[in-house]
Design an enzyme around this catalytic site. Structure first.
Site, PDB file in Angstrom:
ATOM      1  N   ILE A 145       4.614 -45.871  12.343  1.00 53.81           N
ATOM      2  CA  ILE A 145       4.021 -44.785  11.553  1.00 53.81           C
ATOM      3  C   ILE A 145       4.351 -44.940  10.062  1.00 53.81           C
ATOM      4  O   ILE A 145       5.325 -45.596   9.703  1.00 53.81           O
ATOM      5  CB  ILE A 145       4.463 -43.396  12.075  1.00 53.81           C
ATOM      6  CG1 ILE A 145       5.986 -43.223  11.975  1.00 53.81           C
ATOM      7  CG2 ILE A 145       3.974 -43.178  13.497  1.00 53.81           C
ATOM      8  CD1 ILE A 145       6.454 -41.784  12.165  1.00 53.81           C
ATOM      9  N   LYS A 171       8.772 -46.444  15.353  1.00 53.70           N
ATOM     10  CA  LYS A 171       9.319 -47.106  14.172  1.00 53.70           C
ATOM     11  C   LYS A 171       8.798 -46.387  12.942  1.00 53.70           C
ATOM     12  O   LYS A 171       7.671 -46.599  12.513  1.00 53.70           O
ATOM     13  CB  LYS A 171       8.869 -48.567  14.158  1.00 53.70           C
ATOM     14  CG  LYS A 171       9.794 -49.542  13.444  1.00 53.70           C
ATOM     15  CD  LYS A 171       9.999 -49.274  11.951  1.00 53.70           C
ATOM     16  CE  LYS A 171       8.866 -49.794  11.083  1.00 53.70           C
ATOM     17  NZ  LYS A 171       9.045 -49.395   9.654  1.00 53.70           N
ATOM     18  N   PRO A 172       9.629 -45.495  12.338  1.00 57.38           N
ATOM     19  CA  PRO A 172       9.183 -44.816  11.112  1.00 57.38           C
ATOM     20  C   PRO A 172       9.242 -45.751   9.911  1.00 57.38           C
ATOM     21  O   PRO A 172       9.866 -46.809   9.963  1.00 57.38           O
ATOM     22  CB  PRO A 172      10.188 -43.676  10.967  1.00 57.38           C
ATOM     23  CG  PRO A 172      11.418 -44.128  11.681  1.00 57.38           C
ATOM     24  CD  PRO A 172      10.981 -45.083  12.756  1.00 57.38           C
ATOM     25  N   ALA A 173       8.596 -45.353   8.839  1.00 60.52           N
ATOM     26  CA  ALA A 173       8.564 -46.174   7.619  1.00 60.52           C
ATOM     27  C   ALA A 173       9.909 -46.097   6.904  1.00 60.52           C
ATOM     28  O   ALA A 173      10.597 -45.071   6.948  1.00 60.52           O
ATOM     29  CB  ALA A 173       7.456 -45.681   6.702  1.00 60.52           C
ATOM     30  N   GLU A 174      10.266 -47.161   6.232  1.00 58.42           N
ATOM     31  CA  GLU A 174      11.547 -47.231   5.523  1.00 58.42           C
ATOM     32  C   GLU A 174      11.622 -46.219   4.385  1.00 58.42           C
ATOM     33  O   GLU A 174      12.695 -45.799   3.976  1.00 58.42           O
ATOM     34  CB  GLU A 174      11.798 -48.651   4.998  1.00 58.42           C
ATOM     35  CG  GLU A 174      10.668 -49.311   4.219  1.00 58.42           C
ATOM     36  CD  GLU A 174       9.676 -50.067   5.103  1.00 58.42           C
ATOM     37  OE1 GLU A 174       9.232 -49.498   6.139  1.00 58.42           O
ATOM     38  OE2 GLU A 174       9.319 -51.205   4.744  1.00 58.42           O
ATOM     39  N   GLU A 227      -4.177 -53.979   5.596  1.00 57.25           N
ATOM     40  CA  GLU A 227      -3.510 -55.282   5.588  1.00 57.25           C
ATOM     41  C   GLU A 227      -2.520 -55.421   6.748  1.00 57.25           C
ATOM     42  O   GLU A 227      -2.553 -56.400   7.505  1.00 57.25           O
ATOM     43  CB  GLU A 227      -2.763 -55.370   4.246  1.00 57.25           C
ATOM     44  CG  GLU A 227      -2.230 -56.705   3.889  1.00 57.25           C
ATOM     45  CD  GLU A 227      -1.284 -56.573   2.677  1.00 57.25           C
ATOM     46  OE1 GLU A 227      -1.238 -55.483   2.061  1.00 57.25           O
ATOM     47  OE2 GLU A 227      -0.583 -57.548   2.398  1.00 57.25           O
ATOM     48  N   GLU A 246      -5.127 -46.704  12.815  1.00 60.62           N
ATOM     49  CA  GLU A 246      -5.597 -45.638  11.922  1.00 60.62           C
ATOM     50  C   GLU A 246      -5.239 -46.091  10.512  1.00 60.62           C
ATOM     51  O   GLU A 246      -4.079 -46.109  10.137  1.00 60.62           O
ATOM     52  CB  GLU A 246      -4.897 -44.328  12.307  1.00 60.62           C
ATOM     53  CG  GLU A 246      -5.665 -43.119  11.844  1.00 60.62           C
ATOM     54  CD  GLU A 246      -5.278 -42.717  10.453  1.00 60.62           C
ATOM     55  OE1 GLU A 246      -5.860 -43.292   9.500  1.00 60.62           O
ATOM     56  OE2 GLU A 246      -4.406 -41.856  10.316  1.00 60.62           O
ATOM     57  N   CYS A 280      -4.393 -40.107   4.632  1.00 62.52           N
ATOM     58  CA  CYS A 280      -5.397 -41.060   5.124  1.00 62.52           C
ATOM     59  C   CYS A 280      -6.796 -40.469   4.982  1.00 62.52           C
ATOM     60  O   CYS A 280      -7.743 -41.163   4.652  1.00 62.52           O
ATOM     61  CB  CYS A 280      -5.109 -41.440   6.563  1.00 62.52           C
ATOM     62  SG  CYS A 280      -4.666 -40.043   7.603  1.00 62.52           S
ATOM     63  N   GLN A 326       4.541 -47.300  -5.087  1.00 59.41           N
ATOM     64  CA  GLN A 326       3.285 -46.560  -4.961  1.00 59.41           C
ATOM     65  C   GLN A 326       2.825 -46.057  -6.329  1.00 59.41           C
ATOM     66  O   GLN A 326       1.624 -46.046  -6.624  1.00 59.41           O
ATOM     67  CB  GLN A 326       3.460 -45.410  -3.951  1.00 59.41           C
ATOM     68  CG  GLN A 326       2.166 -44.763  -3.495  1.00 59.41           C
ATOM     69  CD  GLN A 326       1.240 -45.722  -2.749  1.00 59.41           C
ATOM     70  OE1 GLN A 326       1.664 -46.768  -2.258  1.00 59.41           O
ATOM     71  NE2 GLN A 326      -0.031 -45.390  -2.687  1.00 59.41           N
ATOM     72  N   GLU A 379      -8.965 -47.674  -1.377  1.00 57.22           N
ATOM     73  CA  GLU A 379      -8.076 -46.523  -1.187  1.00 57.22           C
ATOM     74  C   GLU A 379      -6.956 -46.580  -2.233  1.00 57.22           C
ATOM     75  O   GLU A 379      -6.189 -47.536  -2.273  1.00 57.22           O
ATOM     76  CB  GLU A 379      -7.477 -46.574   0.221  1.00 57.22           C
ATOM     77  CG  GLU A 379      -6.627 -45.373   0.543  1.00 57.22           C
ATOM     78  CD  GLU A 379      -6.144 -45.363   2.004  1.00 57.22           C
ATOM     79  OE1 GLU A 379      -5.459 -46.319   2.412  1.00 57.22           O
ATOM     80  OE2 GLU A 379      -6.453 -44.392   2.713  1.00 57.22           O
TER      81      GLU A 379
HETATM   82  P1  NAI Z   1       2.246 -50.162   5.241  1.00 56.61           P
HETATM   83  O1  NAI Z   1       1.037 -50.431   6.044  1.00 56.61           O
HETATM   84  O2  NAI Z   1       3.049 -51.329   4.760  1.00 56.61           O
HETATM   85  O3  NAI Z   1       3.276 -49.228   6.069  1.00 56.61           O
HETATM   86  C1  NAI Z   1       2.977 -48.518   7.252  1.00 56.61           C
HETATM   87  C2  NAI Z   1       4.015 -48.833   8.334  1.00 56.61           C
HETATM   88  O4  NAI Z   1       3.909 -50.211   8.699  1.00 56.61           O
HETATM   89  C3  NAI Z   1       5.480 -48.622   7.928  1.00 56.61           C
HETATM   90  O5  NAI Z   1       6.207 -48.129   9.031  1.00 56.61           O
HETATM   91  C4  NAI Z   1       5.944 -50.034   7.616  1.00 56.61           C
HETATM   92  O6  NAI Z   1       7.332 -50.218   7.759  1.00 56.61           O
HETATM   93  C5  NAI Z   1       5.194 -50.835   8.650  1.00 56.61           C
HETATM   94  N1  NAI Z   1       5.015 -52.252   8.329  1.00 56.61           N
HETATM   95  C6  NAI Z   1       4.919 -52.831   7.105  1.00 56.61           C
HETATM   96  N2  NAI Z   1       4.785 -54.164   7.225  1.00 56.61           N
HETATM   97  C7  NAI Z   1       4.776 -54.440   8.545  1.00 56.61           C
HETATM   98  C8  NAI Z   1       4.652 -55.645   9.305  1.00 56.61           C
HETATM   99  N3  NAI Z   1       4.520 -56.825   8.728  1.00 56.61           N
HETATM  100  N4  NAI Z   1       4.658 -55.553  10.653  1.00 56.61           N
HETATM  101  C9  NAI Z   1       4.787 -54.351  11.269  1.00 56.61           C
HETATM  102  N5  NAI Z   1       4.924 -53.200  10.600  1.00 56.61           N
HETATM  103  C10 NAI Z   1       4.923 -53.227   9.261  1.00 56.61           C
HETATM  104  O7  NAI Z   1       1.819 -49.263   4.018  1.00 56.61           O
HETATM  105  P2  NAI Z   1       2.481 -49.187   2.552  1.00 56.61           P
HETATM  106  O8  NAI Z   1       2.724 -50.554   2.030  1.00 56.61           O
HETATM  107  O9  NAI Z   1       3.643 -48.287   2.632  1.00 56.61           O
HETATM  108  O10 NAI Z   1       1.311 -48.506   1.711  1.00 56.61           O
HETATM  109  C11 NAI Z   1       0.298 -49.307   1.109  1.00 56.61           C
HETATM  110  C12 NAI Z   1      -1.051 -48.653   1.218  1.00 56.61           C
HETATM  111  O11 NAI Z   1      -1.407 -48.502   2.577  1.00 56.61           O
HETATM  112  C13 NAI Z   1      -1.150 -47.257   0.646  1.00 56.61           C
HETATM  113  O12 NAI Z   1      -1.344 -47.265  -0.731  1.00 56.61           O
HETATM  114  C14 NAI Z   1      -2.345 -46.726   1.393  1.00 56.61           C
HETATM  115  O13 NAI Z   1      -3.533 -47.160   0.784  1.00 56.61           O
HETATM  116  C15 NAI Z   1      -2.221 -47.357   2.753  1.00 56.61           C
HETATM  117  N6  NAI Z   1      -1.575 -46.443   3.716  1.00 56.61           N
HETATM  118  C16 NAI Z   1      -2.362 -45.725   4.567  1.00 56.61           C
HETATM  119  C17 NAI Z   1      -1.795 -44.792   5.416  1.00 56.61           C
HETATM  120  C18 NAI Z   1      -2.614 -43.974   6.348  1.00 56.61           C
HETATM  121  O14 NAI Z   1      -2.264 -42.822   6.607  1.00 56.61           O
HETATM  122  N7  NAI Z   1      -3.660 -44.507   6.935  1.00 56.61           N
HETATM  123  C19 NAI Z   1      -0.349 -44.518   5.404  1.00 56.61           C
HETATM  124  C20 NAI Z   1       0.403 -45.369   4.515  1.00 56.61           C
HETATM  125  C21 NAI Z   1      -0.216 -46.276   3.697  1.00 56.61           C
END
Ligand code: NAI
Ligand code: MG
Length: 481
Positions: A145, A171-174, A227, A246, A280, A326, A379
């Site tokens: 998440i 697994k919550p975000a760091e 990504e 999502e 989102c 961010q 986004e």
């Molecule tokens: P992110 O996609 O990196 O983080 C989301 C989750 O994925 C976190 O728990 C993170 O620890 C985990 N994660 C990161 N890299 C991973 C990997 N290689 N393998 C498995 N899990 C991994 O998002 P980030 O970098 O924090 O934010 C970047 C952009 O993503 C934001 O600007 C936004 O555009 C988008 N985003 C969209 C969200 C939504 O609600 N759909 C929520 C958060 C970010």
């Protein structure tokens, strides 16, 4: 500094490695958190597997439902504690954090009820054969998440999984792990068997990647960036593990000149400034019929200029962005946007020193944004709205559909036909008419099309997502009738 553990098999594990969780309102250190890695993920998956086989998949649905209801009661009991923690950790305004706690409680309540009325089918194709279906849990489910709504999204994804009889690794975000850990503790207090809900905070590339690639998981739910969504899908595909994604959006509010603009304005504003635009389903594009354009943009700018910014716990209209990264990301989009369109208000961090140290950004309106501009396509995940005028219904639908995303959309009109035609034409998982909002309503299926992802959360669909159908066919002996 308070220390927060990994929760595995009902045990709180602190371990050697830790990371520092920051308060985005000040940039100061908030908590020291256990840094889960591949070893902790492996232990959590094993604990989930053992609990699954020993009890949870066979526990009566009425008993599972009773425990989930108890979790919702405990969330309500701890509402202020959870809201305070969420507000500190994410920077979101306190009243939004309280709302998140309320919705989290509702998810457990809703799925407790739903699982008690989820039955299979019988398929009467032949009087000599008795055919029925049952819905079984996948087994061990993985949940990665993001940091924007940890409590709400955590509840949204684990409540239906647990209801259906799965055991979870969350697994919550760091950037914001604290309320997910608290939720894990409440689960144990409510009587979940140890190992039914494991919580492993850690970095994405370490804990997240190890979880997505683990051969012992039977289903993966991911909420976050496109990504990383692609990365975890590829990792899961290695073991043919099904994935729910999502991945956010570029959701449009489509405002026709015949709409009740007075009633629409506060909702249009809130759809993009809620959680400082880090939602989102944020209404990050505003498509306005030409004849209403000047009025809507004028009122939007007025309202944006009256919004307050401050630390989440002071309960302003907008808190900070989640992190320096961010803030940098949003700032660079906005700088690029200034070469593509006109910033009519906002456009950078707030002036002055009063909010120094926090990751604040002023609510920003770009007007006359060309549909192909980067700020109309990608986004941004900040309090930034791109306004584009349209001439007629056809053009409105074309613009609404003109991005890679398709999560949410809203149409504002008093004409019933316009509302239904646009709702039909828009490619999105949810369409609102004369309202906007996906945050409440655990009953409403939610999820994306195109790059916004696939699979559905919330509602009954969100429960079915965590089950697999088994069909049983039995030949009857005609002689014994
Ligand atoms: P992110 O996609 O990196 O983080 C989301 C989750 O994925 C976190 O728990 C993170 O620890 C985990 N994660 C990161 N890299 C991973 C990997 N290689 N393998 C498995 N899990 C991994 O998002 P980030 O970098 O924090 O934010 C970047 C952009 O993503 C934001 O600007 C936004 O555009 C988008 N985003 C969209 C969200 C939504 O609600 N759909 C929520 C958060 C970010
Ligand atoms: Mg934090």
């Amino acid at each position: 500094m308070t220390r927060y553990p990994v929760l595995i098999g009902g045990e709180e594990v602190f371990g050697q490695a830790t990371f520092v969780d920051l308060d985005p309102s000040t940039g100061r250190e908030l908590a020291e958190v256990a840094r889960g890695g591949p070893a902790e993920i492996d232990a959590a998956v094993q604990a989930a597997r053992e609990t699954l086989e020993r009890t949870w998949r066979r526990t009566r649905t009425s008993e599972r439902a009773r425990i989930l209801r108890r979790i919702s009661e405990l969330i309500r009991r701890d509402r202020d504690v959870l809201a305070d923690l969420e507000s500190l950790d994410t920077g979101k305004p306190l009243r939004q954090a309280r709302g998140d706690a309320d919705v989290a409680a509702r998810y457990f309540e809703f799925y407790a009820s739903a699982i008690e009325t989820l039955y299979g089918d019988t398929i009467p194709i032949d009087s000599d054969v008795f055919i029925y279906t049952t819905r079984e849990p996948y087994g061990v489910t993985a949940h990665i998440i993001p940091w924007n709504y940890p409590l709400q999204i955590g509840a949204r994804t684990v409540a239906p999984a647990l209801a259906a009889g799965n055991c979870c690794v969350l697994k919550p975000a760091e950037e914001a792990p604290l309320t997910a850990i608290h939720l894990g503790r409440l689960g144990l207090e409510a009587g979940l068997p140890p190992g039914a809900l494991n919580v492993v905070p850690g970095f994405g590339e370490e804990a997240g990647a190890a979880l997505a690639a683990h051969p012992g998981i039977d289903h993966l739910s991911f909420t976050g960036s496109v990504e990383v969504g692609k990365l975890v899908s590829k990792a899961a595909a290695e073991h043919v593990t099904p994935v729910t994604l999502e991945l956010g959006g570029k959701s449009p509010n489509v405002v026709f000149a015949d709409a009740d603009i007075e009633a629409a304005m506060p909702v249009l504003v809130n759809s993009i400034i809620q959680n400082a635009g880090q939602t989102c389903s944020a209404g990050s594009r505003l498509l306005v019929e030409e004849s209403a354009h000047d009025r809507v943009v004028g009122e939007l700018v007025d309202r944006f200029q009256q919004l307050s910014l401050g630390p989440g716990r002071s309960d302003p209209d907008l808190g900070p962005l989640i992190s320096a990264t961010q803030l940098e990301r949003v700032s660079s989009y906005v700088e690029l946007g200034k070469t593509e369109a006109r910033a009519v208000t906002g456009g950078g961090p707030p002036p002055g020193d009063s909010l120094k140290g926090g990751y604040f950004f002023m609510p920003t309106v770009f007007d006359d944004v060309p549909p192909a501009a980067v700020i109309a396509q990608e986004e941004i995940f900040g309090p930034v709205v791109a306004v584009t005028p349209f001439a007629d219904l056809d053009e409105a639908a074309q613009l609404a559909n003109g991005t890679d995303y398709g999560l949410v959309a809203a149409v504002w009109t008093r004409n019933v036909n316009t509302a239904h035609v646009v709702a039909r034409e828009i490619r999105a998982g949810q369409v609102f008419v004369n309202t906007y909002g996906a945050s409440g309503g655990p009953e409403m299926p939610f999820g994306g099309v195109k790059r916004s992802g696939h699979g559905r959360e919330k509602g009954l669909e969100g429960l079915l997502e965590f089950t697999q159908v088994k069909t049983v066919a039995m030949k009857l002996d005609p002689g014994t009738a």
